[in-house]
Enzyme design. Structure first.
Site, PDB file in Angstrom:
ATOM      1  N   ASP A  49       8.160   1.312  -9.180  1.00  0.00           N
ATOM      2  CA  ASP A  49       6.856   2.150  -9.470  1.00  0.00           C
ATOM      3  C   ASP A  49       6.378   2.997  -8.450  1.00  0.00           C
ATOM      4  O   ASP A  49       5.574   3.835  -8.906  1.00  0.00           O
ATOM      5  CB  ASP A  49       5.891   0.958  -9.838  1.00  0.00           C
ATOM      6  CG  ASP A  49       5.575   0.033  -8.409  1.00  0.00           C
ATOM      7  OD1 ASP A  49       6.079   0.212  -7.491  1.00  0.00           O
ATOM      8  OD2 ASP A  49       4.346  -0.461  -8.592  1.00  0.00           O
ATOM      9  N   LYS A 118      10.940  -6.858 -11.115  1.00  0.00           N
ATOM     10  CA  LYS A 118      10.525  -7.279  -9.902  1.00  0.00           C
ATOM     11  C   LYS A 118       9.006  -7.192  -9.935  1.00  0.00           C
ATOM     12  O   LYS A 118       8.713  -6.343 -10.529  1.00  0.00           O
ATOM     13  CB  LYS A 118      10.956  -6.107  -8.715  1.00  0.00           C
ATOM     14  CG  LYS A 118      10.206  -6.108  -7.478  1.00  0.00           C
ATOM     15  CD  LYS A 118      10.763  -5.385  -6.351  1.00  0.00           C
ATOM     16  CE  LYS A 118      10.278  -3.793  -6.530  1.00  0.00           C
ATOM     17  NZ  LYS A 118       8.897  -3.738  -6.200  1.00  0.00           N
ATOM     18  N   GLU A 187       9.064  -5.982   2.733  1.00  0.00           N
ATOM     19  CA  GLU A 187       8.733  -4.596   3.089  1.00  0.00           C
ATOM     20  C   GLU A 187       7.631  -4.530   4.266  1.00  0.00           C
ATOM     21  O   GLU A 187       6.856  -5.278   4.184  1.00  0.00           O
ATOM     22  CB  GLU A 187       8.161  -3.941   1.729  1.00  0.00           C
ATOM     23  CG  GLU A 187       7.666  -2.489   2.034  1.00  0.00           C
ATOM     24  CD  GLU A 187       7.262  -1.552   0.921  1.00  0.00           C
ATOM     25  OE1 GLU A 187       7.547  -2.011  -0.337  1.00  0.00           O
ATOM     26  OE2 GLU A 187       6.862  -0.189   1.299  1.00  0.00           O
TER      27      GLU A 187
HETATM   28  O1  KIV Z   1       8.899   0.778  -5.929  1.00  0.00           O
HETATM   29  C1  KIV Z   1       9.748   1.017  -5.153  1.00  0.00           C
HETATM   30  O2  KIV Z   1      10.485   1.824  -5.303  1.00  0.00           O
HETATM   31  C2  KIV Z   1       9.846  -0.396  -4.270  1.00  0.00           C
HETATM   32  C3  KIV Z   1      10.900  -0.388  -3.482  1.00  0.00           C
HETATM   33  C4  KIV Z   1      11.386   0.744  -2.811  1.00  0.00           C
HETATM   34  C5  KIV Z   1      11.416  -1.600  -2.771  1.00  0.00           C
HETATM   35  O3  KIV Z   1       9.218  -1.514  -4.707  1.00  0.00           O
END
Ligand code: KIV
Length: 275
Positions: A49, A118, A187
């Site tokens: 996102d 995710k 992260e």
């Molecule tokens: O949204 C994203 O790109 C992410 C990562 C880079 C882990 O969550």
């Protein structure tokens, strides 16, 4: 019946099985052309996102919608054939209840053909991760710095310096691990803590601003290409610096159009001579 070679995409289970074998390679992809270039080099690509900030110029990822994620998930699936593709559940599409999370994740899987979703969250999301995993939806967890919480954590900074913060991250990671995530993004977490978590969890950890000891690494593709320059976090390394090259190409095009040196006659269609 002739036996045809079937090209198989890596599954979330294949990613999980890489723990202890070799580092897992991952980057973000939002479009078909980037997915095509990335596909041979990564184990999984994330339709993150972060596209809200990188592609749409938003201040945070909070404004990203499920429809945006599905459109970009479809584009990335069209450009990839080998890598596992994971699509982010955007803010507001899963936090309300595990049923809401299931409906959003099922839409993503059905409409994009990707293999997993995710979601950001620790102990408070463990029940949801378990609910999805038990119902055929592999989940990539995301703990430590969670960008969707920008409005409650008060900005982006590395976490885990105080014992209280470190214990919370430990608990979050363990809860998502126990709930069955196939891998967990860690992260913006101080290095020794990310290292410790990687050594104790069952699931592989995927670090971003975390530790070389994580089981894999992920970054935003636009960051490593030197395309996104709004800010550059410490953990980003430029593997190319494309922004100046792109700017120079645009400048050259503009001056050739103004000077009438482009298009040349070779770029035009002529009347074909009659046979
Ligand atoms: O949204 C994203 O790109 C992410 C990562 C880079 C882990 O969550």
């Amino acid at each position: 019946m002739s036996v045809q070679a079937v090209k198989r995409r890596l599954s979330p289970g294949n990613i999980e099985a890489l723990k202890g074998d070799r580092p897992i390679v991952s980057l973000t992809a939002y479009t078909t052309p980037i997915a095509r270039l990335l596909d041979p080099h990564v184990d999984f690509m994330l339709v993150g996102d972060s596209l809200g900030m990188v592609l749409y110029g938003l201040d945070s990822t909070v404004g990203v919608t499920l429809d945006m994620m599905i459109a970009h998930g479809q584009a990335v699936m069209r450009g990839s054939e080998k890598a596992c593709v994971v699509v982010d559940l955007p803010f507001g599409s899963y936090q309300e209840s595990k049923e809401q999370a299931f409906n959003s994740a099922a839409r993503i899987l059905k409409e994009t053909g990707c293999s997993a979703v995710k979601l950001e969250g620790g102990a408070e999301m463990a029940e949801t991760v378990d609910f999805l995993s038990q119902r055929g939806i592999p989940v990539l967890g995301h703990v430590g710095l969670m960008p969707q919480l920008v409005n409650t954590i008060g900005g982006y900074r590395s976490l885990g310096r105080s014992e209280k913060e470190a214990n919370k991250i430990r608990r979050d990671a363990k809860a998502i691990d126990d709930a069955g995530a196939f891998a967990i993004v860690v992260e913006g977490t101080i290095e020794p803590l990310a290292r410790e978590i990687s050594q104790t969890l069952r699931a592989p950890t995927i670090g971003i601003g975390a530790s070389p000891a994580c089981d894999g690494q992920i970054l935003v593709s636009d960051d490593i290409l030197g395309l996104f320059s709004d800010f550059q976090p410490r953990f980003v390394k430029h593997f190319a610096n494309l922004a100046p090259q792109i700017s120079a190409a645009f400048e050259a095009y503009a001056s050739e159009v103004k000077a009438r040196t482009f298009p040349g006659i070779e770029h035009t269609f002529q009347v074909k001579p009659k046979p």
